[in-house]
Design a protein around this motif. Structure first.
Motif, PDB file in Angstrom:
ATOM      1  N   ALA A 326     -63.891  29.892  56.001  1.00 42.65           N
ATOM      2  CA  ALA A 326     -63.782  30.732  54.812  1.00 42.65           C
ATOM      3  C   ALA A 326     -63.526  32.189  55.172  1.00 42.65           C
ATOM      4  O   ALA A 326     -62.853  32.914  54.418  1.00 42.65           O
ATOM      5  N   LEU A 327     -64.028  32.655  56.300  1.00 42.99           N
ATOM      6  CA  LEU A 327     -63.783  34.042  56.706  1.00 42.99           C
ATOM      7  C   LEU A 327     -62.330  34.289  57.071  1.00 42.99           C
ATOM      8  O   LEU A 327     -61.901  35.442  57.115  1.00 42.99           O
ATOM      9  N   ALA A 345     -73.288  28.485  52.158  1.00 39.07           N
ATOM     10  CA  ALA A 345     -72.032  28.301  52.901  1.00 39.07           C
ATOM     11  C   ALA A 345     -70.866  28.959  52.179  1.00 39.07           C
ATOM     12  O   ALA A 345     -69.927  29.436  52.844  1.00 39.07           O
ATOM     13  N   PHE A 346     -70.881  28.999  50.831  1.00 36.97           N
ATOM     14  CA  PHE A 346     -69.774  29.675  50.147  1.00 36.97           C
ATOM     15  C   PHE A 346     -70.163  31.069  49.653  1.00 36.97           C
ATOM     16  O   PHE A 346     -69.285  31.877  49.334  1.00 36.97           O
ATOM     17  N   SER A 485     -54.260  32.562  59.413  1.00 32.94           N
ATOM     18  CA  SER A 485     -55.334  33.434  58.913  1.00 32.94           C
ATOM     19  C   SER A 485     -54.865  34.878  58.774  1.00 32.94           C
ATOM     20  O   SER A 485     -55.252  35.585  57.834  1.00 32.94           O
ATOM     21  N   ARG A 486     -54.020  35.364  59.698  1.00 32.63           N
ATOM     22  CA  ARG A 486     -53.562  36.749  59.612  1.00 32.63           C
ATOM     23  C   ARG A 486     -52.696  36.954  58.386  1.00 32.63           C
ATOM     24  O   ARG A 486     -52.802  37.966  57.684  1.00 32.63           O
ATOM     25  N   MET A 501     -62.067  27.270  46.844  1.00 35.05           N
ATOM     26  CA  MET A 501     -62.937  26.363  47.580  1.00 35.05           C
ATOM     27  C   MET A 501     -63.493  25.319  46.626  1.00 35.05           C
ATOM     28  O   MET A 501     -63.727  25.593  45.450  1.00 35.05           O
ATOM     29  N   MET A 502     -63.686  24.140  47.171  1.00 31.15           N
ATOM     30  CA  MET A 502     -64.211  23.027  46.389  1.00 31.15           C
ATOM     31  C   MET A 502     -65.267  22.319  47.235  1.00 31.15           C
ATOM     32  O   MET A 502     -64.988  21.846  48.336  1.00 31.15           O
TER      33      MET A 502
END
Length: 725
Positions: A326-327, A345-346, A485-486, A501-502
């Motif tokens: 997520a990060l 976690a989220f 990610s970038r 997110m799910m």
């Protein structure tokens, strides 16, 4: 005429050729030859037996003669041979001695020649009868078939031995016990006999050093002259070899557990072992490695201080795997059992995401929140709000919940100054959007918690309306760039890509359809096996038909003092909640109820009383089955079995949370046949639960039921509609 040698050779050659040709023998003749062969073999065996008996008798006679010497018997017989006048008299046939008529076979014995001829005739007659019997049995077997009433002499083991004696067997005999625990050969064997890198350091290293010292001491005692020098050389060689092995281990990274290594020393093998230890499975491209501790998570120091203040000492499995993903601004699907720490976690990556955005002020506070968290029930939404405030309030972020049961005016008043995070149920959130009380113009972070439960309750249409209300200018591309990610962390005109997110416990097809529509190249994290109960819950199943017998059994369980409060009792019907709660109160326990007919204030009061320890037992429907976190629940009792195995999984997930152990007791009856097969499968997969014999042998538990036909299909169609209402 003289003999012609050529003619003789030609005739001999023709005779040899005729003899070499295969000769056809009819079946009857073959059977006759076989019978004759069998008879000859029997005769031969009989002859050998008679010779053996005769030889044994002769040996015994000789042994008796040698033992008695020349002693004379009272009857005048020396060494068994008649002597004197008595022998003469017996030879004439007048006496009863060995030579007389009685000694030779008595009155009916006759002469030896007559007896031999009689035995020969009897033997020929017996041979003739045996040959006739063999032929008769062959004819009967040919025309009447084999005798099925005859006891079979077939042995599967002998058959297997005959067929496998010349084949190579790759497996051991099932009758053999190959375990090392019971084998005396391995009783005195140490844990590490070799010189592999796995034995470097720790207990194995000490054992190897002790063996080397023992050997050196023994050599020193036996060799008087040079023993001391040899012992010193042996120990020097040992220390030198250990040092080299340690250097190789440090260089290659082998020989040490991942917990003893620095993050820079972790290899691919170590990460694989780490994931296996925590039951982490990931799917997708360019997924980062999980975090081993909070210090290696990459979270800001201020947030790590808040995590420590809240009391999160060690991250759970879902937190280890989901937070690094997520990060990186990746879309994520998290599949984990209930009670595994999905909320944190989220929440933690969400707070890092909001920290990079400009603070809310008079100009942008009316554009909506930065993040939206959706939950299927009011209780779960308020629970997420309480947990989010623990982390968000110290950072200066506001969290507001929008749920049913409260007035819209009160919730719009809470939104007057704006909020970075909104926690809502789909139904009330759609009402706020349609009444223009809320817009989602700058919402770039979306979390759907318990997505499968929202679909079960009929919120699929509401979810689609909410997702369509989000801005579309910052949607991620459905290309390989979505896994970079970038690229995903770049700003697009002051706003970042939308991150979705799910989190779910199961993945039904409807949830997969929503994920394919709104998520872009998501990374999937699965903890354990999806849809299975955690191993910290011991599941017990009892067949107790009838309400009265179940109440009596429930009283016995509560009176045993094996389980302390809080305790949760699940029923299927609302009116049963109050009836069961009254029965529990009569047993001397305090109880409150939780079901759909209660107002929101009554629900909150019931949960708060159980959490605070004021009430011992909570009697609830499936409303409390999802996401409700009551700390330290020791027992979950299913007074009525759930209608589906998914609901059963979430019910028993109210205990055994956060690594603690718990017990779930379920009462079954004749009305629960549709879920017995799935229940048996779940119990068989659990390492601490046992399948009762009655459930194992039950007819409905042998195969999965087919859900088709009129009644069943109608019921399934009406389920989501009424649930959504």
């Amino acid at each position: 005429m003289p003999l012609d040698i050529d003619e003789i050779l030609r005739k001999k050659k023709a005779a040899d050729a005729a003899a070499a040709k295969p000769k056809f023998i009819p079946k009857a003749q073959r059977e006759k030859l076989a019978a004759e062969k069998l008879k000859q073999e029997a005769d031969e065996k009989k002859r050998k037996a008679e010779e053996e008996a005769k030889r044994r008798t002769e040996d015994e006679r000789k042994w008796a003669a040698a033992t008695n010497g020349d002693a004379t018997t009272p009857n005048g017989v020396a060494n068994g041979v008649p002597t004197g006048p008595r022998s003469y008299h017996d030879e004439r046939g007048g006496g009863r001695g060995p030579g007389g008529r009685a000694g030779r076979g008595g009155r009916d014995g006759g002469r030896p020649d007559d007896r031999r001829s009689a035995k020969k005739d009897e033997k020929n007659a017996g041979d003739k009868r045996s040959q006739e019997d063999v032929e008769r049995q062959q004819v009967m077997a040919r025309y009447l078939g084999p005798d099925v009433n005859k006891e079979s002499t077939f042995s599967a083991k002998k058959k297997r031995m005959r067929t496998m004696d010349k084949k190579f067997n790759f497996e051991w005999n099932l009758d053999e016990d190959t375990s090392r625990d019971t084998d005396p050969l391995y009783a005195a064997q140490t844990a590490n006999r070799g010189s592999t890198l796995a034995g470097i350091g720790g207990e194995f290293d000490r054992e190897a050093e002790e063996r080397a010292k023992k050997r050196a001491k023994m050599i020193e005692q036996r060799d008087v002259e040079h023993g001391k020098e040899r012992a010193i050389g042996i120990m020097e060689d040992f220390y030198r070899a250990r040092e080299r092995a340690q250097q190789r281990a440090d260089k290659t990274g082998l020989g040490r557990h991942w917990s003893e290594k620095d993050l820079s020393d972790m290899r691919e093998r170590d990460w694989r072992i780490f994931k296996e230890d925590y039951g982490i499975a990931t799917k997708g491209g360019l997924i980062p490695n999980p975090m081993r501790s909070w210090k290696e998570s990459g979270l800001p120091p201020r947030l790590l201080e808040i995590v420590d203040q809240v009391g999160y000492k060690e991250p759970s499995a879902i937190q280890r795997a989901a937070i690094p993903i997520a990060l990186q601004a990746r879309d994520l699907i998290g599949v984990a059992v209930t009670g595994s720490g999905k909320t944190a976690a989220f929440l933690l990556p969400l707070l890092v995401y909001i920290s990079d955005l400009p603070p809310l002020d008079e100009y942008n506070k009316n554009e909506g929140p930065y993040a939206l968290i959706m939950a299927p029930t009011r209780e779960l939404a308020q629970q997420i709000e309480t947990e989010a405030r623990k982390f968000a309030s110290p950072l200066g972020f506001r969290v507001v919940s929008i749920v049913g049961g409260h007035s819209l005016e009160e919730q719009s008043f809470a939104l007057r100054n704006g909020a970075e995070i909104i926690v809502a149920t789909p139904g009330r959130l759609v009402d706020c959007i349609e009444r223009r009380l809320l817009v989602l113009g700058q919402c770039c972070y979306l979390i759907m918690d318990e997505a499968d439960r929202m679909i079960d309750l009929g919120f699929e249409e509401s979810l689609n309306k909410i997702l369509d209300a989000l801005p579309v200018t910052n949607e991620k591309p459905d290309t390989d760039e979505a896994e970079d990610s970038r690229a995903m962390q770049r700003y697009l005109g002051g706003i970042r890509y939308r991150q979705t997110m799910m989190y779910t416990a199961t993945m039904p097809p409807t949830v997969e359809k929503i994920a394919r529509k709104y998520l872009r190249r998501p990374a999937t994290v699965t903890i354990g096996n999806a849809g299975e109960a955690v191993d910290t819950v011991e599941q017990r199943v009892e067949f107790v038909p009838g309400e009265d017998r179940r109440k009596k059994r429930m009283q016995e369980i509560l009176a045993s003092n094996e389980f302390g409060p809080p305790i949760i009792v699940f029923v299927n019907i609302k009116r049963n909640c109050d009836a069961v709660a009254r029965d529990i109160q009569r047993m001397g326990w305090s109880a409150v109820t939780l079901h759909g007919s209660k107002t929101q204030e009554q629900r909150e009061a019931a949960l708060n009383s159980v959490r605070a320890g004021q009430t011992q037992v909570l009697v609830a429907t499936d409303l409390a089955g999802r996401g409700i976190d009551v700390p330290d629940v020791s027992l979950v009792m299913n007074f009525n079995m759930a209608h589906s195995i998914e609901s059963y999984t979430h019910r028993i997930g109210r205990t055994g949370r956060a690594g603690k152990s718990g017990v779930a007791i379920t009462f079954l009856g004749s009305e629960d046949t549709e879920v017995l097969y799935d229940l048996k499968q779940m119990l068989s997969k659990s390492s601490i639960s046992k399948v009762p014999e009655e459930l194992r042998r039950h007819e409905a538990a042998q195969s999965k039921p087919t859900r088709g036909g009129g009644g069943g299909a109608k019921k399934e169609e009406s389920g989501p509609k009424f649930g959504g209402r």
